[in-house]
Write an enzyme that holds these catalytic residues in place. Structure first.
Site, mmCIF file in Angstrom:
data_model
loop_
_atom_site.group_PDB
_atom_site.id
_atom_site.type_symbol
_atom_site.label_atom_id
_atom_site.label_comp_id
_atom_site.label_asym_id
_atom_site.label_seq_id
_atom_site.Cartn_x
_atom_site.Cartn_y
_atom_site.Cartn_z
ATOM 1 N N GLY A 47 1.219 -21.488 81.038
ATOM 2 C CA GLY A 47 1.836 -21.568 80.933
ATOM 3 C C GLY A 47 2.221 -20.804 81.851
ATOM 4 O O GLY A 47 2.644 -19.329 81.235
ATOM 5 N N GLN A 52 8.772 -15.056 85.756
ATOM 6 C CA GLN A 52 7.981 -13.933 85.387
ATOM 7 C C GLN A 52 6.426 -13.634 86.522
ATOM 8 O O GLN A 52 6.333 -11.982 86.473
ATOM 9 C CB GLN A 52 6.252 -14.386 84.472
ATOM 10 C CG GLN A 52 7.239 -14.881 83.398
ATOM 11 C CD GLN A 52 6.444 -15.792 82.211
ATOM 12 O OE1 GLN A 52 5.907 -17.176 82.235
ATOM 13 N NE2 GLN A 52 5.506 -15.017 81.348
ATOM 14 N N CYS A 95 3.009 -14.405 75.354
ATOM 15 C CA CYS A 95 3.687 -14.676 76.347
ATOM 16 C C CYS A 95 3.092 -13.680 77.256
ATOM 17 O O CYS A 95 2.779 -12.197 76.922
ATOM 18 C CB CYS A 95 5.135 -14.385 76.425
ATOM 19 S SG CYS A 95 6.372 -14.567 77.391
ATOM 20 N N LEU A 96 2.781 -13.953 77.764
ATOM 21 C CA LEU A 96 1.872 -12.813 79.287
ATOM 22 C C LEU A 96 3.030 -11.971 80.175
ATOM 23 O O LEU A 96 2.327 -10.487 80.490
ATOM 24 C CB LEU A 96 1.217 -13.381 80.442
ATOM 25 C CG LEU A 96 1.030 -14.748 80.632
ATOM 26 C CD1 LEU A 96 0.595 -15.659 81.720
ATOM 27 C CD2 LEU A 96 -0.448 -13.675 80.044
ATOM 28 N N HIS A 137 9.201 -23.013 75.567
ATOM 29 C CA HIS A 137 9.171 -20.821 75.697
ATOM 30 C C HIS A 137 9.334 -20.986 76.928
ATOM 31 O O HIS A 137 10.175 -20.409 77.321
ATOM 32 C CB HIS A 137 7.946 -21.449 75.238
ATOM 33 C CG HIS A 137 7.078 -19.636 75.867
ATOM 34 N ND1 HIS A 137 7.029 -18.708 74.760
ATOM 35 C CD2 HIS A 137 7.034 -19.133 76.808
ATOM 36 C CE1 HIS A 137 6.398 -17.291 74.934
ATOM 37 N NE2 HIS A 137 6.260 -17.928 76.826
ATOM 38 N N GLU A 138 8.398 -21.932 78.124
ATOM 39 C CA GLU A 138 8.596 -21.862 80.053
ATOM 40 C C GLU A 138 10.497 -22.448 80.056
ATOM 41 O O GLU A 138 11.074 -20.974 81.015
ATOM 42 C CB GLU A 138 7.899 -22.993 79.977
ATOM 43 C CG GLU A 138 6.766 -22.982 79.753
ATOM 44 C CD GLU A 138 5.984 -21.348 79.672
ATOM 45 O OE1 GLU A 138 6.886 -20.247 81.099
ATOM 46 O OE2 GLU A 138 4.751 -20.868 79.247
ATOM 47 N N HIS A 141 12.672 -18.944 79.027
ATOM 48 C CA HIS A 141 12.060 -17.991 80.521
ATOM 49 C C HIS A 141 13.421 -18.240 81.240
ATOM 50 O O HIS A 141 13.709 -17.493 81.816
ATOM 51 C CB HIS A 141 10.843 -17.965 80.893
ATOM 52 C CG HIS A 141 9.826 -17.470 79.902
ATOM 53 N ND1 HIS A 141 9.759 -15.567 80.128
ATOM 54 C CD2 HIS A 141 8.756 -17.381 80.123
ATOM 55 C CE1 HIS A 141 8.030 -14.549 79.663
ATOM 56 N NE2 HIS A 141 8.188 -16.645 78.871
HETATM 57 O O1 GNR Z 1 -0.332 -18.158 77.921
HETATM 58 C C1 GNR Z 1 0.872 -17.848 76.749
HETATM 59 N N1 GNR Z 1 0.006 -18.824 75.267
HETATM 60 C C2 GNR Z 1 1.290 -19.819 74.654
HETATM 61 C C3 GNR Z 1 0.769 -19.794 73.826
HETATM 62 C C4 GNR Z 1 1.567 -19.970 72.535
HETATM 63 C C5 GNR Z 1 3.566 -20.621 72.693
HETATM 64 C C6 GNR Z 1 3.036 -19.991 73.838
HETATM 65 C C7 GNR Z 1 2.395 -19.567 75.015
HETATM 66 S S1 GNR Z 1 3.410 -19.535 76.635
HETATM 67 C C8 GNR Z 1 2.241 -18.321 76.766
HETATM 68 C C9 GNR Z 1 2.122 -17.702 78.678
HETATM 69 C C10 GNR Z 1 3.611 -17.869 78.565
HETATM 70 O O2 GNR Z 1 4.025 -16.013 78.511
HETATM 71 N N2 GNR Z 1 4.574 -18.687 79.746
HETATM 72 O O3 GNR Z 1 5.863 -18.273 79.632
HETATM 73 NI NI NI Z 2 6.342 -16.689 78.654
#
Ligand code: GNR
Ligand code: NI
Length: 172
Positions: A47, A52, A95-96, A137-138, A141
């Site tokens: 995601g 980001q 998270c990236l 999660h997204e 952000h």
């Molecule tokens: O790539 C991603 N893997 C992930 C794994 C578990 C819970 C959430 C994520 S999202 C993350 C990519 C990211 O940072 N999205 O904002």
């Molecule tokens: Ni993230």
């Protein structure tokens, strides 16, 4: 299409609130979504929120297909959570924008959401499992919230120490 640099904490831009897309979903928004998807696949991640890559707009891309299966890109403009379950489940998140840190986060296990798709068409659906984890999660952000803001202070401070150390070493 272009791969764009992904911002890494503690970059203050990641703390910004993203603004809704006003008016219709345009080709410019679709170009941004294309770049986001390419950037996400390259990373690789499942995601990505526009902030980001430094764009403070309420736009998210996602692909939860398993490696080797055909891609299933998903696009979300102005997503809203309409309803969440009381029951939560833990999931080990990454998270990236917080590289190399993985910690368990508790979130509602099911949410009902509404958003506009790639073509600006309104969609309402239920998300559970990894889909529910990822969309929440997204959407964090979009509010300037990172998953490390949802873990214990001790774990967050350890994570930030690790990030700053990695950044210092990368700068050498
Ligand atoms: O790539 C991603 N893997 C992930 C794994 C578990 C819970 C959430 C994520 S999202 C993350 C990519 C990211 O940072 N999205 O904002
Ligand atoms: Ni993230």
């Amino acid at each position: 299409m272009a791969i764009r640099p992904i911002l890494v904490a503690p970059d203050p831009v990641l703390k910004q609130k993203s603004l809704p897309v006003e008016g219709p979903v345009t080709d410019a928004h679709r170009r941004l979504m294309d770049d986001m998807l390419e950037t996400m696949y390259d990373a690789p991640g499942i995601g990505l929120a526009a902030i980001q890559i430094g764009e403070p707009l309420r736009i998210i891309v996602m692909d939860l297909a398993r490696e080797g299966d055909p891609p299933e890109p998903r696009y979300f403009v102005n997503p809203e959570i309409l309803e969440s379950t009381e029951t939560t489940l833990p999931y080990e998140e990454g998270c990236l924008s917080v590289p190399e840190v993985f910690e368990e986060v508790q979130r509602p296990d099911k949410v009902r959401l509404r958003y506009l798709d790639y073509n600006g068409k309104p969609v309402e659906e239920e998300a559970s499992g990894l889909y529910a984890v990822c969309i929440q999660h997204e959407m964090d952000h979009l509010e300037g919230v990172l998953f490390i803001d949802r873990i214990s202070r001790l774990k967050r401070e350890n994570a930030m120490r690790k990030l700053k150390k990695a950044r210092k070493e990368a700068a050498l």
